[in-house]
Design a protein around this motif. Structure first.
Motif, PDB file in Angstrom:
ATOM      1  N   THR A  32      45.749 -31.294 -39.577  1.00 60.07           N
ATOM      2  CA  THR A  32      46.327 -30.036 -40.269  1.00 60.07           C
ATOM      3  C   THR A  32      47.529 -30.298 -40.515  1.00 60.07           C
ATOM      4  OG1 THR A  32      46.578 -29.326 -38.010  1.00 60.07           O
ATOM      5  CG2 THR A  32      44.476 -28.759 -39.291  1.00 60.07           C
ATOM      6  N   SER A  60      43.535 -27.478 -44.349  1.00 63.17           N
ATOM      7  CA  SER A  60      44.145 -26.311 -43.903  1.00 63.17           C
ATOM      8  C   SER A  60      43.537 -25.447 -42.983  1.00 63.17           C
ATOM      9  CB  SER A  60      44.253 -25.430 -45.372  1.00 63.17           C
ATOM     10  OG  SER A  60      42.999 -25.076 -45.728  1.00 63.17           O
ATOM     11  N   ASP A  61      42.437 -26.114 -42.338  1.00 62.93           N
ATOM     12  CA  ASP A  61      41.770 -25.139 -41.470  1.00 62.93           C
ATOM     13  C   ASP A  61      41.186 -26.068 -40.322  1.00 62.93           C
ATOM     14  OD1 ASP A  61      39.128 -26.328 -41.906  1.00 62.93           O
ATOM     15  OD2 ASP A  61      39.095 -25.025 -43.651  1.00 62.93           O
ATOM     16  N   TYR A  62      40.564 -25.707 -39.206  1.00 60.85           N
ATOM     17  CA  TYR A  62      39.986 -26.392 -38.293  1.00 60.85           C
ATOM     18  C   TYR A  62      38.518 -27.000 -38.519  1.00 60.85           C
ATOM     19  CZ  TYR A  62      43.789 -25.021 -35.215  1.00 60.85           C
ATOM     20  OH  TYR A  62      44.947 -24.834 -34.632  1.00 60.85           O
ATOM     21  N   PHE A  79      44.056 -33.530 -34.867  1.00 66.12           N
ATOM     22  CA  PHE A  79      44.312 -32.013 -35.073  1.00 66.12           C
ATOM     23  C   PHE A  79      44.089 -31.144 -33.953  1.00 66.12           C
ATOM     24  CE2 PHE A  79      40.015 -31.886 -36.173  1.00 66.12           C
ATOM     25  CZ  PHE A  79      39.530 -30.611 -35.983  1.00 66.12           C
ATOM     26  N   ALA A 178      44.429 -20.217 -38.825  1.00 64.62           N
ATOM     27  CA  ALA A 178      45.456 -20.698 -40.037  1.00 64.62           C
ATOM     28  C   ALA A 178      46.050 -19.247 -40.645  1.00 64.62           C
ATOM     29  CB  ALA A 178      44.882 -21.535 -41.169  1.00 64.62           C
ATOM     30  N   TYR A 196      50.503 -23.882 -36.299  1.00 62.51           N
ATOM     31  CA  TYR A 196      50.612 -22.768 -37.378  1.00 62.51           C
ATOM     32  C   TYR A 196      51.857 -22.113 -37.323  1.00 62.51           C
ATOM     33  CZ  TYR A 196      45.807 -24.185 -38.666  1.00 62.51           C
ATOM     34  OH  TYR A 196      44.672 -24.826 -39.208  1.00 62.51           O
TER      35      TYR A 196
END
Length: 262
Positions: A32, A60-62, A79, A178, A196
Motif C-alpha cells: 500500500t 490503494s486498498d487492502y 502490507f 483508506a 494511511y
C-alpha cells in the motif's frame, strides 16, 4: 562442418540468452502507498546489489494486493498484519502464508474537533475501518481506553454488534480504511491505520488523541503463495528487509511512529 558449427553456436547463444533472461527476472511485490512502499524501496536498493531485482507495485486498498498475489500477478506482498491475512485465508480460501514479520503500525484515534478522548460528546460519530480485523482492532482500542465495553468472547474480530456497554451512545460508522482520513471533517473521531495516517499528514505520536501500545498482535508480514515459501529469491528479500540498514531507516524516517518487528 561450417553449418554444424553455426548451428552449435546458435544453440549456445540461445542458451546464454535464456540464462540471462532468468537472471534478469523482476519480482513484483505489492504494497500500500506510504510507509510500506517507502520501506520496500529501500529494501529494493539493497537487494539489487545482491542480484535480486524488485518492482514495487502500489495499491490503494487492502483487497487487491492479496487477490493479485493469488492470481500470480505478484511474487509477494507486504502490507497487512497477521490477523488480516488469517481472515483472508479463512474467508476467501487463499493459499497464502506469511514468511517474515516487518513492522508494527500502532493504530491511532484522530480528531479535528477534540483535543482529548475524554471530550467525546454524547452521541458522537466515531469512524472505524470496515474490514473485520481492523474494525475489531479499532473497537478494542476504544475499549482499552475505557470508552465502551465489548463481549468478552468477541476477540480480535469484534464488531459493533459486540458492544455491550456504550455509555456515551457513540455512533460507530464503518468506512473503508483508506478513506478514513477524509472523514475527519465529518465525524468527531476516526480510528486510522498508521500507513494511511502518515500520507494524510497525521503524526501518530503528536496528533493521535489515543493510540495503541507498540506491542500488539497486529505485526505486519510479508506474504507469498504457499508454493513459494522456500524460494531462494525470497530468502534474499527477507535477508535485506531484516538488515540493520532497514531498521535504521525505519527509526530515522518514522521516529517511533512505526516500529521494526525483528
Amino acid at each position: 562442418m561450417t553449418f554444424r558449427f553455426s548451428r552449435l553456436l546458435a544453440v549456445l547463444l540461445a542458451s546464454v540468452a535464456l540464462s540471462a533472461g532468468a537472471d534478469d527476472k523482476v519480482y513484483k511485490i505489492g504494497v500500500t502507498g506510504g510507509p510500506h512502499a517507502q520501506i520496500l524501496e529501500q529494501v529494493k536498493k539493497l537487494a539489487e546489489k545482491d542480484g535480486l531485482k524488485i518492482q514495487v507495485v502500489e495499491f490503494s486498498d487492502y483487497i487487491q494486493p492479496n487477490a493479485a498475489l493469488v492470481a500470480g500477478d505478484l511474487a509477494a506482498n507486504s502490507f497487512q498484519h497477521q490477523p488480516y491475512l488469517d481472515n483472508q485465508v479463512k474467508d476467501r480460501g487463499y493459499k497464502l502464508v506469511s514468511v517474515a514479520t516487518t513492522v508494527t503500525f500502532p493504530m491511532g484515534l484522530y480528531s479535528k474537533k477534540l483535543k482529548s478522548l475524554a471530550d467525546l460528546p454524547n452521541g458522537a460519530q466515531v469512524a472505524i475501518p470496515n474490514d473485520p480485523t481492523n474494525g475489531g482492532r479499532a473497537l478494542l482500542l476504544l475499549e482499552k481506553k475505557g470508552v465502551l465495553k465489548l463481549k468478552p468472547q468477541a476477540g480480535l474480530k469484534a464488531t459493533p454488534l459486540d458492544i455491550v456497554d456504550n455509555p456515551k451512545k457513540l455512533k460507530i460508522k464503518e468506512i473503508d480504511a483508506a478513506q478514513l482520513p477524509r472523514t475527519l471533517d465529518d465525524v468527531e473521531a476516526a480510528a486510522i491505520n498508521t500507513n494511511y495516517a502518515l500520507p494524510a499528514g497525521l503524526d501518530p505520536k503528536k496528533d493521535a488523541i489515543a493510540i495503541e501500545e507498540a506491542r500488539s498482535p497486529y505485526v505486519n508480514v510479508i506474504a507469498v503463495r504457499d508454493q513459494d515459501r522456500d524460494a531462494a529469491w525470497l530468502k534474499t528479500l527477507i535477508k535485506h528487509y531484516h538488515s540493520p540498514a532497514i531498521k535504521k531507516f525505519i527509526a530515522d524516517e518514522f521516529k517511533g511512529s512505526i516500529v521494526a518487528s525483528w
